[in-house]
Design a protein around this motif. Structure first.
Motif, PDB file in Angstrom:
ATOM      1  N   ASN A  77       0.829  -1.206   0.000  1.00  0.00           N
ATOM      2  CA  ASN A  77       0.000   0.000   0.000  1.00  0.00           C
ATOM      3  C   ASN A  77       0.867   1.262   0.000  1.00  0.00           C
ATOM      4  O   ASN A  77       2.033   1.232   0.374  1.00  0.00           O
ATOM      5  CB  ASN A  77      -0.983  -0.014   1.179  1.00  0.00           C
ATOM      6  CG  ASN A  77      -0.288   0.131   2.507  1.00  0.00           C
ATOM      7  OD1 ASN A  77       0.210   1.208   2.855  1.00  0.00           O
ATOM      8  ND2 ASN A  77      -0.234  -0.957   3.283  1.00  0.00           N
ATOM      9  N   ILE A  78       0.259   2.358  -0.422  1.00  0.00           N
ATOM     10  CA  ILE A  78       1.013   3.600  -0.594  1.00  0.00           C
ATOM     11  C   ILE A  78       1.549   4.168   0.714  1.00  0.00           C
ATOM     12  O   ILE A  78       2.588   4.817   0.722  1.00  0.00           O
ATOM     13  CB  ILE A  78       0.181   4.672  -1.324  1.00  0.00           C
ATOM     14  CG1 ILE A  78      -1.060   5.030  -0.513  1.00  0.00           C
ATOM     15  CG2 ILE A  78      -0.177   4.229  -2.720  1.00  0.00           C
ATOM     16  CD1 ILE A  78      -1.717   6.310  -0.926  1.00  0.00           C
ATOM     17  N   TYR A  79       0.842   3.910   1.812  1.00  0.00           N
ATOM     18  CA  TYR A  79       1.312   4.447   3.088  1.00  0.00           C
ATOM     19  C   TYR A  79       2.588   3.736   3.524  1.00  0.00           C
ATOM     20  O   TYR A  79       3.572   4.374   3.887  1.00  0.00           O
ATOM     21  CB  TYR A  79       0.225   4.334   4.161  1.00  0.00           C
ATOM     22  CG  TYR A  79       0.576   5.114   5.402  1.00  0.00           C
ATOM     23  CD1 TYR A  79       0.313   6.479   5.462  1.00  0.00           C
ATOM     24  CD2 TYR A  79       1.204   4.512   6.482  1.00  0.00           C
ATOM     25  CE1 TYR A  79       0.658   7.222   6.587  1.00  0.00           C
ATOM     26  CE2 TYR A  79       1.548   5.239   7.602  1.00  0.00           C
ATOM     27  CZ  TYR A  79       1.279   6.592   7.642  1.00  0.00           C
ATOM     28  OH  TYR A  79       1.634   7.334   8.750  1.00  0.00           O
ATOM     29  N   ASP A  80       2.582   2.405   3.460  1.00  0.00           N
ATOM     30  CA  ASP A  80       3.773   1.656   3.861  1.00  0.00           C
ATOM     31  C   ASP A  80       4.914   1.799   2.856  1.00  0.00           C
ATOM     32  O   ASP A  80       6.079   1.602   3.207  1.00  0.00           O
ATOM     33  CB  ASP A  80       3.428   0.187   4.086  1.00  0.00           C
ATOM     34  CG  ASP A  80       2.609   0.000   5.358  1.00  0.00           C
ATOM     35  OD1 ASP A  80       2.783   0.792   6.313  1.00  0.00           O
ATOM     36  OD2 ASP A  80       1.771  -0.920   5.399  1.00  0.00           O
ATOM     37  N   LEU A  81       4.601   2.143   1.611  1.00  0.00           N
ATOM     38  CA  LEU A  81       5.661   2.431   0.640  1.00  0.00           C
ATOM     39  C   LEU A  81       6.381   3.738   0.973  1.00  0.00           C
ATOM     40  O   LEU A  81       7.455   4.001   0.459  1.00  0.00           O
ATOM     41  CB  LEU A  81       5.087   2.550  -0.776  1.00  0.00           C
ATOM     42  CG  LEU A  81       4.956   1.275  -1.568  1.00  0.00           C
ATOM     43  CD1 LEU A  81       4.270   1.546  -2.900  1.00  0.00           C
ATOM     44  CD2 LEU A  81       6.297   0.613  -1.782  1.00  0.00           C
ATOM     45  N   GLY A  82       5.769   4.558   1.816  1.00  0.00           N
ATOM     46  CA  GLY A  82       6.374   5.834   2.174  1.00  0.00           C
ATOM     47  C   GLY A  82       6.053   6.944   1.194  1.00  0.00           C
ATOM     48  O   GLY A  82       6.778   7.932   1.095  1.00  0.00           O
ATOM     49  N   LEU A  83       4.942   6.792   0.480  1.00  0.00           N
ATOM     50  CA  LEU A  83       4.568   7.805  -0.510  1.00  0.00           C
ATOM     51  C   LEU A  83       3.830   8.984   0.112  1.00  0.00           C
ATOM     52  O   LEU A  83       3.664  10.021  -0.529  1.00  0.00           O
ATOM     53  CB  LEU A  83       3.701   7.178  -1.606  1.00  0.00           C
ATOM     54  CG  LEU A  83       4.348   6.056  -2.413  1.00  0.00           C
ATOM     55  CD1 LEU A  83       3.379   5.541  -3.468  1.00  0.00           C
ATOM     56  CD2 LEU A  83       5.661   6.491  -3.032  1.00  0.00           C
ATOM     57  N   ILE A  84       3.384   8.844   1.360  1.00  0.00           N
ATOM     58  CA  ILE A  84       2.680   9.942   2.043  1.00  0.00           C
ATOM     59  C   ILE A  84       3.701  10.739   2.837  1.00  0.00           C
ATOM     60  O   ILE A  84       4.309  10.234   3.771  1.00  0.00           O
ATOM     61  CB  ILE A  84       1.575   9.401   2.970  1.00  0.00           C
ATOM     62  CG1 ILE A  84       0.597   8.517   2.190  1.00  0.00           C
ATOM     63  CG2 ILE A  84       0.858  10.547   3.679  1.00  0.00           C
ATOM     64  CD1 ILE A  84      -0.100   9.204   1.034  1.00  0.00           C
ATOM     65  N   TYR A  85       3.885  11.992   2.459  1.00  0.00           N
ATOM     66  CA  TYR A  85       4.875  12.851   3.119  1.00  0.00           C
ATOM     67  C   TYR A  85       4.267  13.653   4.262  1.00  0.00           C
ATOM     68  O   TYR A  85       4.936  13.980   5.218  1.00  0.00           O
ATOM     69  CB  TYR A  85       5.502  13.810   2.110  1.00  0.00           C
ATOM     70  CG  TYR A  85       6.511  13.183   1.181  1.00  0.00           C
ATOM     71  CD1 TYR A  85       6.810  11.818   1.203  1.00  0.00           C
ATOM     72  CD2 TYR A  85       7.186  13.968   0.265  1.00  0.00           C
ATOM     73  CE1 TYR A  85       7.745  11.269   0.352  1.00  0.00           C
ATOM     74  CE2 TYR A  85       8.132  13.428  -0.592  1.00  0.00           C
ATOM     75  CZ  TYR A  85       8.405  12.080  -0.544  1.00  0.00           C
ATOM     76  OH  TYR A  85       9.341  11.543  -1.393  1.00  0.00           O
TER      77      TYR A  85
END
Length: 155
Positions: A77-85
């Motif tokens: 998921n995008i959160y665990d990928l670190g895409l949320i700054y």
């Protein structure tokens, strides 16, 4: 070629400890090619103003909603990928998100912020949502959670 022949070929050519690697699949995208890079500051919006006095969503609820959004090329998921700054939740329930993608020419660059905005807007207690795309700082694998690194075989 039979399945046994493919398995033999794979076992003869690929080391057993090779981690799974995401790849670009042209059949997933309309037009079969990469999209044009999306500009810094592109913003997707969703949601509606909340009624005064209603409870406001928590950060945990919003993060869980973002964990329902996946980059179609990467099984994390995008959160665990670190895409949320950055994630902010105002007192009135409006949510602001600053996010990036793994690459500016990502095939879903123009769609992913909208998917995030739509998903977050579905959370009870959320009002207006704005998701802004940034390329600074560039994403790198160090932003990933330990669970994401483990899932992708990155140690």
């Amino acid at each position: 070629m039979s399945e046994d022949q493919r398995d033999k070929l794979r076992s003869d050519t690929l080391p057993d400890d090779l981690p799974a690697r995401p790849h670009y699949n042209p059949y997933l995208w309309a037009g079969g090619g990469m999209s044009e890079p999306v500009e810094e500051g592109f913003t997707a919006r969703a949601g509606e103003p909340r009624q005064e006095g209603e409870p406001v969503a928590t950060q945990e609820q919003v993060v869980e909603a973002m964990r329902d959004v996946y980059d179609p090329e990467i099984p994390v998921n995008i959160y665990d990928l670190g895409l949320i700054y950055d994630l902010t939740i105002a007192a009135n329930g409006d949510v602001g998100v600053t996010m990036t993608l793994t690459a500016p020419a990502c095939p879903v660059a123009g769609e992913m912020p909208g998917q995030v905005a739509d998903r977050v807007a579905m959370v009870e207690g959320v009002g207006l949502v704005s998701v802004t795309l940034t390329w600074d700082p560039p994403w790198d694998k160090d932003r990933m959670s330990e669970d994401a690194k483990l899932a992708l075989g990155i140690f």
